[in-house]
Design a protein around this motif. Structure first.
Motif, PDB file in Angstrom:
ATOM      1  N   UNK A 265       0.816  -1.216   0.000  1.00  0.00           N
ATOM      2  CA  UNK A 265       0.000   0.000   0.000  1.00  0.00           C
ATOM      3  C   UNK A 265       0.848   1.263   0.000  1.00  0.00           C
ATOM      4  N   UNK A 266       2.077   1.178   0.509  1.00  0.00           N
ATOM      5  CA  UNK A 266       2.934   2.362   0.543  1.00  0.00           C
ATOM      6  C   UNK A 266       3.610   2.641  -0.797  1.00  0.00           C
ATOM      7  N   UNK A 267       3.420   1.744  -1.765  1.00  0.00           N
ATOM      8  CA  UNK A 267       4.035   1.923  -3.075  1.00  0.00           C
ATOM      9  C   UNK A 267       5.375   1.235  -3.233  1.00  0.00           C
ATOM     10  N   UNK A 268       5.784   0.504  -2.199  1.00  0.00           N
ATOM     11  CA  UNK A 268       7.054  -0.218  -2.304  1.00  0.00           C
ATOM     12  C   UNK A 268       6.931  -1.338  -3.345  1.00  0.00           C
ATOM     13  N   UNK A 269       7.823  -1.375  -4.289  1.00  0.00           N
ATOM     14  CA  UNK A 269       7.791  -2.366  -5.356  1.00  0.00           C
ATOM     15  C   UNK A 269       7.466  -1.763  -6.710  1.00  0.00           C
ATOM     16  N   UNK A 270       6.981  -0.490  -6.727  1.00  0.00           N
ATOM     17  CA  UNK A 270       6.642   0.146  -8.002  1.00  0.00           C
ATOM     18  C   UNK A 270       7.896   0.377  -8.859  1.00  0.00           C
ATOM     19  N   UNK A 271       9.009   0.656  -8.204  1.00  0.00           N
ATOM     20  CA  UNK A 271      10.245   0.868  -8.957  1.00  0.00           C
ATOM     21  C   UNK A 271      10.635  -0.402  -9.711  1.00  0.00           C
ATOM     22  N   UNK A 272      10.479  -1.569  -9.075  1.00  0.00           N
ATOM     23  CA  UNK A 272      10.812  -2.820  -9.726  1.00  0.00           C
ATOM     24  C   UNK A 272       9.826  -3.121 -10.861  1.00  0.00           C
ATOM     25  N   UNK A 273       8.555  -2.755 -10.669  1.00  0.00           N
ATOM     26  CA  UNK A 273       7.564  -2.921 -11.743  1.00  0.00           C
ATOM     27  C   UNK A 273       7.941  -2.078 -12.958  1.00  0.00           C
TER      28      UNK A 273
END
Length: 362
Positions: A265-273
């Motif tokens: 929910x905090x947006x962690x992982x969007x960079x990897x996406x």
């Protein structure tokens, strides 16, 4: 060069980047993400007559040593040659002196020797390039041969200067003869056998077609020393690259790629996406995708950067100069994203055509 080094005790205390080959009968080591160089596990073997036969033998030796490669000078079957050998994994573990010969062979041809082989129609001609290659392969069968020659371009420049000088002299002589009213024909002195660029190119094509051996020209001995260093690096990395290609199944994807990326929910992982999205482009490696997303950490930042460009061409080439670094340490290399991938990413991010083929546009 100075002479042969005696045994392994005489090796210079220099770091070698040659990675050992797996020993026969043992399981291959697990695949790794970067080539782990093994210090002291390999050496470069230089012919002991290189300094006597080839003018730049000392420069080649110095270039290899400055790149921290261990070198040994000894007599070899082919004069003026460079070979490579490495210790096997088992030999290093047991601290033995068993060495594995690499298949590569680099032979340094002197300019006069090369030109004499190129000579066509000469009665004293005893050896051509093809017969020379056949003789080398007979002495060292199974080797992958490469030939090098230095200062060929310098020879062509001197040839042009001499031809121009002779033409000017002939014009002066003709003018003087006309002034004296001398109509007698004068014999023109034969300047000797000259090897033209066309002769060289034709001989090299024949050599490559018949023997699959290429000849590389260099302007100076310093350039040849740099080439020998790069050649040694390629030999050092060859086992690792072969290991990388040995994946078992070409269609098998790594587990990390298959299971996708989890975004909280905090947006962690969007960079990897975002990185995975760039990597889905054809012919884009993980290093190239990492370089792009490091410069523009989100799609929104990339689109905003496009909007600040003043022309279509500037937008297409905006990502071209981003550096892409591969490997670490002395085996590291650096290249750029390039205009082709930059254009494809731009079209993907801005085009409204759902049927657009990125690889054939433009």
């Amino acid at each position: 060069m100075a002479g042969a080094e005696g045994g392994d005790e005489g090796l210079p205390a220099l770091a070698a980047l040659l990675r050992p080959l797996p020993a026969a009968g043992r399981a291959a080591p697990p695949r790794v993400s970067s080539p782990p160089p093994r210090r002291g596990s390999g050496v470069v073997m230089l012919s002991s007559d290189s300094e006597d036969e080839v003018e730049g033998g000392v420069q080649i030796h110095a270039a290899l040593q400055s790149a921290n490669y261990s070198c040994v000078v000894e007599s070899q079957a082919v004069p003026c040659s460079i070979t490579w050998r490495r210790k096997s994994v088992l030999s290093q573990a047991e601290d033995s002196n068993e060495w594995t010969e690499e298949p590569n062979l680099l032979v340094l041809l002197g300019l006069e020797e090369f030109l004499s082989m190129e000579a066509q129609g000469c009665a004293e001609q005893k050896e051509t390039l093809q017969t020379f290659v056949a003789r080398v392969m007979e002495k060292m069968p199974g080797k992958i041969l490469a030939l090098t020659v230095v200062e060929v371009e310098k020879y062509f420049r001197c040839l042009r200067a001499q031809s121009k000088k002779r033409l000017q002299q002939a014009t002066v002589n003709r003018s003087q003869a006309e002034d004296r009213g001398d109509q007698r024909k004068k014999q023109v002195k034969d300047p000797g056998l000259e090897i033209t660029r066309l002769d060289v190119e034709a001989a090299l094509v024949d050599l490559q077609l018949c023997t699959r051996v290429q000849v590389t020209f260099f302007e100076s001995w310093e350039e040849l020393g740099e080439f020998a260093t790069m050649f040694t690096k390629a030999v050092a990395e060859a086992p690792f690259k072969r290991e990388q290609q040995n994946t078992g199944f070409s269609f098998y994807l790594e587990n990390k790629w298959c299971r996708g990326v989890k975004v909280d929910h905090s947006g962690k992982g969007l960079f990897e996406v975002w990185k995975r999205q760039i990597q889905q482009f054809n012919r884009v490696s993980g290093e190239m995708a990492e370089a792009v997303v490091s410069a523009y950490p989100s799609p929104q930042l990339l689109v905003q950067a496009y909007s600040r460009c003043s022309s279509e061409q500037e937008r297409e080439n905006m990502l071209a100069a981003i550096p892409v670094r591969r490997g670490t340490g002395v085996t590291a290399t650096c290249r750029r994203v390039g205009p082709e991938l930059s254009r494809r990413i731009y079209l993907q991010m801005t085009s409204h055509d759902p049927d657009l083929y990125l690889d054939v546009t433009g």
